[in-house]
Design a protein around this motif. Structure first.
Motif, PDB file in Angstrom:
ATOM      1  N   GLY A  25       0.790  -1.117   0.101  1.00  0.00           N
ATOM      2  CA  GLY A  25      -0.105   0.027   0.047  1.00  0.00           C
ATOM      3  C   GLY A  25       0.760   1.217   0.001  1.00  0.00           C
ATOM      4  O   GLY A  25       0.217   2.324   0.136  1.00  0.00           O
ATOM      5  N   ARG A  26       2.070   1.260   0.048  1.00  0.00           N
ATOM      6  CA  ARG A  26       2.909   2.410  -0.144  1.00  0.00           C
ATOM      7  C   ARG A  26       3.442   2.600  -1.347  1.00  0.00           C
ATOM      8  O   ARG A  26       3.751   1.861  -2.232  1.00  0.00           O
ATOM      9  CB  ARG A  26       3.940   2.148   0.927  1.00  0.00           C
ATOM     10  N   ARG A  27       3.864   4.044  -1.346  1.00  0.00           N
ATOM     11  CA  ARG A  27       4.495   4.526  -2.728  1.00  0.00           C
ATOM     12  C   ARG A  27       6.019   4.626  -2.530  1.00  0.00           C
ATOM     13  O   ARG A  27       6.346   5.420  -1.678  1.00  0.00           O
ATOM     14  CB  ARG A  27       3.939   5.953  -3.143  1.00  0.00           C
ATOM     15  N   TRP A  28       6.759   3.768  -3.193  1.00  0.00           N
ATOM     16  CA  TRP A  28       8.079   3.643  -2.973  1.00  0.00           C
ATOM     17  C   TRP A  28       9.101   4.301  -3.963  1.00  0.00           C
ATOM     18  O   TRP A  28       8.809   4.426  -5.148  1.00  0.00           O
ATOM     19  CB  TRP A  28       8.780   2.255  -2.842  1.00  0.00           C
ATOM     20  N   LEU A  29      10.238   4.957  -3.368  1.00  0.00           N
ATOM     21  CA  LEU A  29      11.256   5.411  -4.133  1.00  0.00           C
ATOM     22  C   LEU A  29      12.484   4.396  -4.072  1.00  0.00           C
ATOM     23  O   LEU A  29      12.796   4.263  -3.068  1.00  0.00           O
ATOM     24  CB  LEU A  29      11.679   6.924  -3.911  1.00  0.00           C
TER      25      LEU A  29
END
Ligand SMILES: [Zn+2]
Ligand SMILES: [Zn+2]
Length: 248
Positions: A209-213
C-alpha cells in the motif's frame, strides 16, 4: 535537555568541519582544483556534467539523441514493460561521471556520497516527487559482496536522500538471495535473466500500500532495478519509482 545537547554537538561538528576545511582545503575529485562549501566536486566541473534533458522515454527515462515533440515510450519498454512506474537519472554515465562513480563504488570514496546525493535529489524533486513518495528503498548487495566492499553505495545515497527529502529510508526492505555475476559484460536480455529471482522482500507488511522510491547508483538496461521493483509490486507496493545518479 537532550535536544539542547544534541544541537551543541551538531554545532561543534559544523565548526570542527569548517576548521578542517581551512587546515586541509578540499580538492575537486574531477580536476584537482579547489572545491568550496564542503564539496568534493568544484562548481565548474559540476556545471560541466552531462545532465539528462529532453527527450527521454517517459517510462524508463532513457535519453534519445535528437528532438521529439511529444511524450514517447522507448522500444525496449514497449517490448518489456517494466515493473516500475517511472525511472529517472540525473546525468549520463560519461566522462567525469564514470570517473566519480568508479571511485565511489570501487575505491572507497564514500566522501563523494553527499555530492552524488545532491545530483540525485535534484532529479527526484524535478521528476518523481509530484505523485508522492512514502518510503525509500535501495538495491541491496549480496551479503558476500557487502562483506568484501564494507559499504553499500546505494544505501549511502538513500540515507543522504532521506535526510534531504524528509522521507524515511526503510533499511533491509529487500535482500539479495542469489549471487549474480557482474552485469557489465552482458547484453540486455542476459542481464534480465541474470537478476531474475535474485531479490526477496524481507518485510512485506512495510511494502503493501505504500509509494516507494527505489535508489541505485547507475542504471544501464534497468534489469536490476526492474527486478527489485517487481518484488515490491508483488508484495503490494502501490507505486514504485526509481532514481539513479547516472544512466549508462
Ligand atoms: Zn573540478
Ligand atoms: Zn523506456
Amino acid at each position: 535537555m537532550r535536544e539542547r545537547s544534541r544541537s551543541v554537538v551538531s554545532r561543534f561538528g559544523i565548526i570542527a568541519r569548517g576548521a578542517l576545511d581551512i587546515l586541509y582545503p578540499r580538492v575537486c575529485t574531477v580536476c584537482g582544483g579547489a572545491a568550496e562549501g564542503g564539496h568534493y566536486i568544484c562548481w565548474d566541473c559540476l556545471a560541466g556534467l552531462p545532465f539528462i534533458r529532453d527527450p527521454y522515454c517517459s517510462l524508463c527515462g532513457d535519453p534519445l539523441e535528437g528532438s521529439v515533440e511529444h511524450d514517447f515510450v522507448c522500444s525496449w519498454c514497449m517490448r518489456n514493460r517494466p515493473a516500475f512506474d517511472m525511472a529517472r537519472s540525473a546525468v549520463r554515465y560519461r566522462g567525469a561521471v564514470g570517473h566519480l562513480l568508479q571511485r565511489y563504488k570501487y575505491h572507497h570514496a564514500t566522501y563523494l556520497s553527499y555530492d552524488l546525493c545532491l545530483l540525485l535529489a535534484g532529479c527526484v524533486r524535478a521528476h518523481l516527487l509530484k505523485d508522492g513518495i512514502d518510503a525509500i528503498a535501495y538495491v541491496p548487495l549480496h551479503p558476500r559482496k557487502a562483506r568484501s566492499r564494507s559499504y553499500n553505495q546505494s544505501r549511502l545515497l538513500a540515507e543522504h536522500l532521506s535526510h534531504h527529502l524528509h522521507i524515511p529510508v526503510e533499511r533491509n526492505t529487500l535482500r539479495r538471495v542469489r549471487w549474480t555475476s557482474t552485469q557489465t559484460r552482458l547484453h540486455a536480455e542476459a542481464r534480465r535473466m541474470n537478476v531474475m529471482g535474485a531479490f526477496q522482500c524481507c518485510i512485506p507488511d512495510w511494502v503493501e500500500g505504500r509509494r516507494w522510491l527505489l535508489i541505485d547508483d547507475v542504471m544501464t538496461t534497468g534489469a536490476t532495478v526492474d527486478a527489485c521493483a517487481r518484488v515490491l509490486k508483488e508484495n503490494g507496493a502501490r507505486r514504485v519509482v526509481v532514481a539513479t545518479v547516472a544512466r549508462g
